[in-house]
Design an enzyme around this catalytic site. Structure first.
Site, PDB file in Angstrom:
ATOM      1  N   HIS A 288       0.865  -1.180   0.000  1.00 25.39           N
ATOM      2  CA  HIS A 288       0.000   0.000   0.000  1.00 25.39           C
ATOM      3  C   HIS A 288       0.904   1.234   0.000  1.00 25.39           C
ATOM      4  CE1 HIS A 288      -2.852   3.065   1.244  1.00 25.39           C
ATOM      5  NE2 HIS A 288      -3.837   2.193   1.254  1.00 25.39           N
ATOM      6  N   HIS A 331       0.463   3.349  11.795  1.00 27.13           N
ATOM      7  CA  HIS A 331       1.305   4.492  11.461  1.00 27.13           C
ATOM      8  C   HIS A 331       1.465   5.423  12.663  1.00 27.13           C
ATOM      9  CE1 HIS A 331       2.064   8.025   8.428  1.00 27.13           C
ATOM     10  NE2 HIS A 331       3.182   7.432   8.780  1.00 27.13           N
ATOM     11  N   GLU A 337      -3.421  14.724  11.385  1.00 30.57           N
ATOM     12  CA  GLU A 337      -4.452  14.387  10.411  1.00 30.57           C
ATOM     13  C   GLU A 337      -5.854  14.594  10.990  1.00 30.57           C
ATOM     14  OE1 GLU A 337      -3.575  10.316   9.641  1.00 30.57           O
ATOM     15  OE2 GLU A 337      -1.683  10.714   8.613  1.00 30.57           O
ATOM     16  N   TYR A 346     -15.343   4.123   5.342  1.00 34.65           N
ATOM     17  CA  TYR A 346     -13.896   4.215   5.161  1.00 34.65           C
ATOM     18  C   TYR A 346     -13.323   2.817   5.332  1.00 34.65           C
ATOM     19  CZ  TYR A 346      -9.049   5.653   5.997  1.00 34.65           C
ATOM     20  OH  TYR A 346      -7.695   5.805   5.924  1.00 34.65           O
ATOM     21  N   HIS A 361      -6.064  12.415  14.416  1.00 32.98           N
ATOM     22  CA  HIS A 361      -4.878  11.651  14.794  1.00 32.98           C
ATOM     23  C   HIS A 361      -3.707  12.637  14.749  1.00 32.98           C
ATOM     24  CE1 HIS A 361      -7.263   8.101  12.992  1.00 32.98           C
ATOM     25  NE2 HIS A 361      -7.488   8.188  14.288  1.00 32.98           N
ATOM     26  N   HIS A 367      -2.096   5.279  14.959  1.00 38.99           N
ATOM     27  CA  HIS A 367      -3.422   5.056  14.399  1.00 38.99           C
ATOM     28  C   HIS A 367      -3.321   3.985  13.322  1.00 38.99           C
ATOM     29  CE1 HIS A 367      -1.432   8.337  12.222  1.00 38.99           C
ATOM     30  NE2 HIS A 367      -2.011   7.868  11.134  1.00 38.99           N
TER      31      HIS A 367
END
Length: 443
Positions: A288, A331, A337, A346, A361, A367
């Site tokens: 990803h 992450h 964010e 989502y 976040h 997160h």
């Protein structure tokens, strides 16, 4: 009313609503046609490099000095500006909210703005603020301009008509609008009520991100941005102009509408963009990529490779990566964010994050996918999958986002948000396969 737009991003446009109103061959004639006044609106210093120099020439019924009398202070208790520190007692943490309720009393667009976070310092023209809006009354005789920054509007519920000095823009959920710093406008809800999100950008204006090795196409293509043609109000009735300046609010009374630009030319102008025209780029073999590949607009700071604020979307798209964990990974990040959801689900959090909701976040706070999302993505048979009916977005900034008291005390704040990770199990057991049930072993 059918509205017309001019395509392109950052172009030098010209438009007139009366024939011959726009001077040819010069900017400031001794006498303008129709008895208009010539006026320049500058969005950058005079000596800014050509590529970022922004200005427009406006030909209007009255000059802007006639659009202000004596200003008087006004209060907007829930619209905050950075720096806004120590505003609440809530500890740091990952945060998520349900949608902001619609107002029960008549409320205009500017009266319905509530600040969730602030970042940076408006006095140094750096940083941003994340707001929500919810309103049910049109701004008939009220007008507004924001001297502190440009405003990026992301509708979640209801269509908007935004009448600016330089023309009329209509947007619906799945579209956005950017109103430049200092531009006068008013907003109407075409469906009776409306709700959405705002990024107030204190820094350098939004620009298209460099594509690098992606090349000349994909992401947000310049031709899909639309700037309105000239339109004006000739209204001789009592009106009121509201102003935000260095975090404070003022108003002045007028006997006419300030939206009186009959013609204009230049590159400092409002625009709209349909997020459905964004052409995503992603992994076509494995892994990803970083979410920066979904950046629609970026406001650059002085340091290369960072962002005063990025506007990022997660639109419908195909997932085809092989032997890969397809949702966004876990992450921790130097960036902060603020996320919202326009419609659908989502993919990293299928429950709890609903249209009209928000999450935050902040810098270096961990997160990632919830337990259900992790388990599903780790065990599902990997076939090509099209993510349908989804549109999430992110306001991402290099500055920490400070919560406002309003956001900290909202009843819609989900006290149990962090519980979405509590069922993530320890699967390390010293074997290469890990502690997975045999039927879920994808190897």
């Amino acid at each position: 009313m059918t509205l017309n737009y001019m395509p392109g991003f950052g172009n030098d446009f010209e438009t007139e609503s009366l024939p011959g109103a726009l001077p040819q061959g010069q900017n400031s004639p001794q006498r303008c046609a129709y008895g208009l006044y010539a006026e320049q609106l500058s969005g950058s210093p005079f000596t800014a490099p050509r590529g970022i120099n922004e200005r427009s020439w406006l030909y209007r019924i009255r000059p802007s000095v006639k659009h202000s009398g004596r200003f008087t202070p006004s209060k907007r208790e829930h619209w905050k500006t950075a720096p806004n520190l120590d505003d609440h007692e809530l500890p740091i943490g990952q945060l998520r909210w349900n949608p902001t309720p619609m107002p029960q009393e008549p409320t205009s667009f500017i009266d319905g703005i509530r600040t969730m976070t602030t970042a940076g310092d408006v006095h140094g023209q750096a940083g941003m603020a994340a707001h929500v809006y919810a309103f049910n009354r049109d701004m008939e005789d009220d007008y507004f301009f924001d001297a502190d920054g440009e405003m990026l509007l992301v509708p979640e519920k209801g269509r908007l008509r935004i009448f600016t000095e330089m023309g009329i823009i209509e947007i619906e959920p799945s579209e956005i609008c950017v109103i430049p710093r200092g531009m006068m406008f008013k907003v109407a809800a075409l469906d009776g009520e409306a709700r959405g999100y705002i990024c107030e950008n204190y820094g350098a204006k939004f620009a298209l991100p460099d594509r690098g090795p992606i090349g000349a196409n994909c992401l947000a293509n310049p031709r899909d941005f639309k700037t309105p043609v000239a339109a004006f109000e000739e209204k001789e009735t009592p009106c009121r102009l509201h102003v935000k300046w260095c975090g404070k609010f003022y108003e002045t009374l007028l006997d006419h509408s300030p939206l009186d630009v009959v013609a204009w030319h230049g590159n400092y102008a409002p625009y709209k963009y349909d997020l459905r025209t964004f052409s995503p780029v992603g992994a076509i073999l494995f892994d990803h990529p970083d979410p920066s590949i979904f950046t629609v607009l970026t406001a650059p700071p002085g340091e290369e490779g960072t962002a005063n604020v990025d506007f990022v979307i997660f639109p419908p798209r195909w997932l085809v990566a092989e032997h890969s964990f397809r949702p966004p990974w876990y992450h921790r990040n130097i960036m902060s964010e603020f996320m919202g959801l326009v419609y659908g689900q989502y993919d990293a959090k299928e429950e709890g994050f609903v249209p009209g909701g928000m999450s935050l976040h902040n810098m270096m706070l961990a997160h990632g996918p919830d337990a259900m999302g992790f388990n599903k993505a780790s065990t599902v048979e990997l076939k090509p999958q099209r993510l349908e009916n989804t549109l999430a977005f992110m306001f991402e900034t290099r500055f920490p986002q400070h919560l406002t008291r309003f956001a900290a005390e909202l009843e819609s704040l989900q006290d149990n948000y962090a519980d979405c990770w509590k069922d993530l199990k320890k699967r390390f057991n010293g074997t290469p396969e890990g502690d997975w049930p045999e039927e879920n072993n994808t190897k």
